[in-house]
Design a protein around this motif. Structure first.
Motif: not given
Length: 577
Positions: A369-381
């Motif tokens: 799905d090129s309309s979406s982007i995966v985000m990470e809420s854990d700043t340690s990662r």
């Protein structure tokens, strides 16, 4: 009797007296003269010789001049030469002269031998950076073809590079030892200013000072400054460290240019790909460094190159035609040489919709799905607190990467979600596997919101998302032969040289292992790894007090004073000999 009458004796006596008075010879002399022997032959020869000598006075004088005149040595000189003082001093002088000659000869011999056998030079560096590693030495000994190593450097450039912290003297030392290890290896320094035509032979390369070309009759590899001395930035401090990777870079290049055959990666162009020529050139270097040949072609107007093992579709901006898709189908279904073949596709958030190409990928059990982007809420990662640049989890459950490496620092910036549609089953003999995924603390955001930085996690659905997938199908009926594979990576940036050419992240190792798995060449790892050594680190450390004691006390004062005292003792002792 007449007294006047004289006897004969008296008459004779008177005649003798008269002759003496008149100057005549006495009878005695006449007697002697009468007794002189007649001239003999020997006397005649002697007289002739005397006459000849007299007739040639110049020649006689020359003979006399040619005779050496004996010189009598003065008695004072004899006494001096025989004196004990002279004899001791003479022996010392002779010994000194002989010793100096021996030292000079030893230096000359050692210099010649060290030029011929560089390994005789002792490597005093703490990390032995001027010595061939065991891995590099093994590779050098196995070189079968005449191999030329061209060091691109103008006059004085190496000293210039050294002044900026790049230890190119290490490169010279290592190449000298490679030549010593195998006579088929040859090294030459090329100055592009005086030999500009050399670069014409490598028109596709950007040869500059500091590059190294390793070449055989089969192929060549170009090593850049970054290949020899990679840099690494500390994400915490922001400082950059320079590493010495000369051993592994040269050994890998030697190994690869001597291979009988290497897999070919064909890069499809002609669809406004996200990766432009500069990016593709850098990516090509990565492929080359890992023993892959590379060829770019226009998939619309050209056929897929023969012997292609990986067909790379680098984030196209326009859709493929039916004719191009047919080429992809044919490429994956045919097995002319019994070799495995794969298609590699990379995606990016906000990428144009590609219905034809997406349908092709879904037939192989993969969607994205090129309309979406995966985000990470854990700043340690995350990297620098950026939610869309984070560390992913590699899935080794299916042993997709046989090395068993955990790849704990696989960075996946700007990644779209990728799903394997046949994870639970095999469809049309095609099975799909998740390669790596995000953590449970990740969420999806709209790709269009990246530019406005509106990526709030409020009301977000937290879950682990697949970020890369592989579809695999056997090309033989027994499932033991070659395979056809399709791989989709949700991040184009994850394989960019920015992340693959650094030791900070696992991207380089992971991508190289993935390529080898896709081509079934995992058992022939042609990249030689040697420990990288940080440049500029101190070989030993000491406190200020220790430095003062050693530097000022010992080397500046103590040692010179001791040498002076010993010299004075020897001088005065010999003076009284």
């Amino acid at each position: 009797m007449n007294n006047d009458k004289k006897t004969p004796q008296e008459e004779l006596l008177e005649e003798v007296k008269k002759e003496e008075a008149a100057g005549g010879k006495p009878q005695e002399e006449e007697s002697k003269a009468s007794q002189t022997p007649e001239a003999s032959p020997e006397n005649a020869k002697a007289e002739d010789a005397k006459a000849k000598d007299a007739s040639q006075p110049e020649k006689s004088e020359e003979k006399k001049a040619g005779k050496k005149k004996k010189i009598k040595m003065p008695s004072s000189l004899k006494k001096t030469l025989k004196s004990r003082k002279f004899q001791r001093g003479g022996i010392a002088t002779a010994f000194t002269a002989v010793f100096i000659v021996v030292v000079i000869l030893v230096n000359v011999v050692v210099s010649l031998l060290s030029d011929r056998f560089p390994s005789m030079n002792i490597d005093l560096t703490a990390n032995q950076v001027n010595t061939l590693s065991e891995e590099a030495l093994d590779v050098a000994k196995e070189v079968q073809y005449d191999t030329n190593i061209y060091i691109i450097a103008s006059d004085g450039w190496i000293d210039y590079a050294e002044s900026y912290g790049y230890p190119y003297s290490t490169l010279i030392s290592i190449t000298d030892r490679l030549v010593e290890a195998n006579s088929k290896i040859h090294v030459e320094t090329v100055d592009l200013e005086t030999n500009p035509t050399f670069a014409n032979e490598y028109a596709d390369e950007s040869l500059t000072n500091g590059c190294v070309v390793v070449e055989t009759e089969k192929r060549y590899r170009v090593l850049t400054t970054n290949d020899l001395f990679p840099s690494e930035q500390n994400s915490q401090t922001g400082s950059t460290a320079l590493y010495n990777d000369v051993n592994s870079a040269l050994a890998s290049a030697l190994n690869q240019v001597n291979l009988e055959e290497v897999p070919l990666v064909a890069i499809a162009t002609g669809h406004s790909e996200m990766l432009q020529s500069t990016d593709l050139d850098l990516l090509t270097s990565f492929f080359n460094d890992n023993a892959f040949d590379v060829q770019q072609f226009d998939i619309l107007t050209e056929e897929i190159p023969e012997n292609t093992r990986i067909l790379y579709i680098p984030t196209p901006g326009t859709d493929y035609t039916d004719a191009e898709l047919e080429k992809l189908d044919t490429y994956l279904s045919e097995d002319p040489n019994g070799d495995s073949r794969s298609i590699l596709f990379t995606a990016n958030p906000g990428q144009a919709t590609l219905p034809n190409l997406n349908a092709f990928l879904e037939e192989w059990g993969i969607s994205y799905d090129s309309s979406s982007i995966v985000m990470e809420s854990d700043t340690s990662r995350t990297m620098g607190g950026t939610p869309y640049a984070f560390i992913s989890d590699v899935d080794n459950s299916e042993s997709m990467i046989p090395s068993g490496d955990t790849y704990s620092l696989l960075l996946t910036p700007m990644c779209v979600p990728v799903e394997g549609l046949f994870n639970e089953q095999s469809v049309n003999d095609v099975a799909t596997y998740t390669l790596f995924s995000s953590s449970e603390s990740s969420y999806l955001a709209k790709a269009e919101d990246i530019s406005s930085e509106d990526t709030s996690s409020e009301d977000a659905e937290y879950a682990s998302y697949g970020l890369g997938a592989m579809a695999r199908k056997s090309l033989s009926s027994d499932g033991l032969g070659a395979y056809a594979s399709v791989v989709v990576l949700g991040s184009t940036y994850m394989i960019s040289p920015t992340y693959t050419n650094t030791n900070t992240f696992s991207n380089g190792d992971y991508f190289a292992d993935l390529l080898r798995y896709m081509t079934d060449t995992t058992d022939s790892n042609n990249t030689v790894y040697s420990p990288s050594v940080q440049v500029g680190t101190a070989d030993m450390t000491a406190t200020t007090s220790v430095i003062n004691v050693l530097g000022l006390g010992v080397f500046t004062i103590a040692i010179p004073v001791v040498v002076l005292l010993v010299g004075m003792v020897i001088y005065f002792k010999r003076r009284h000999l």
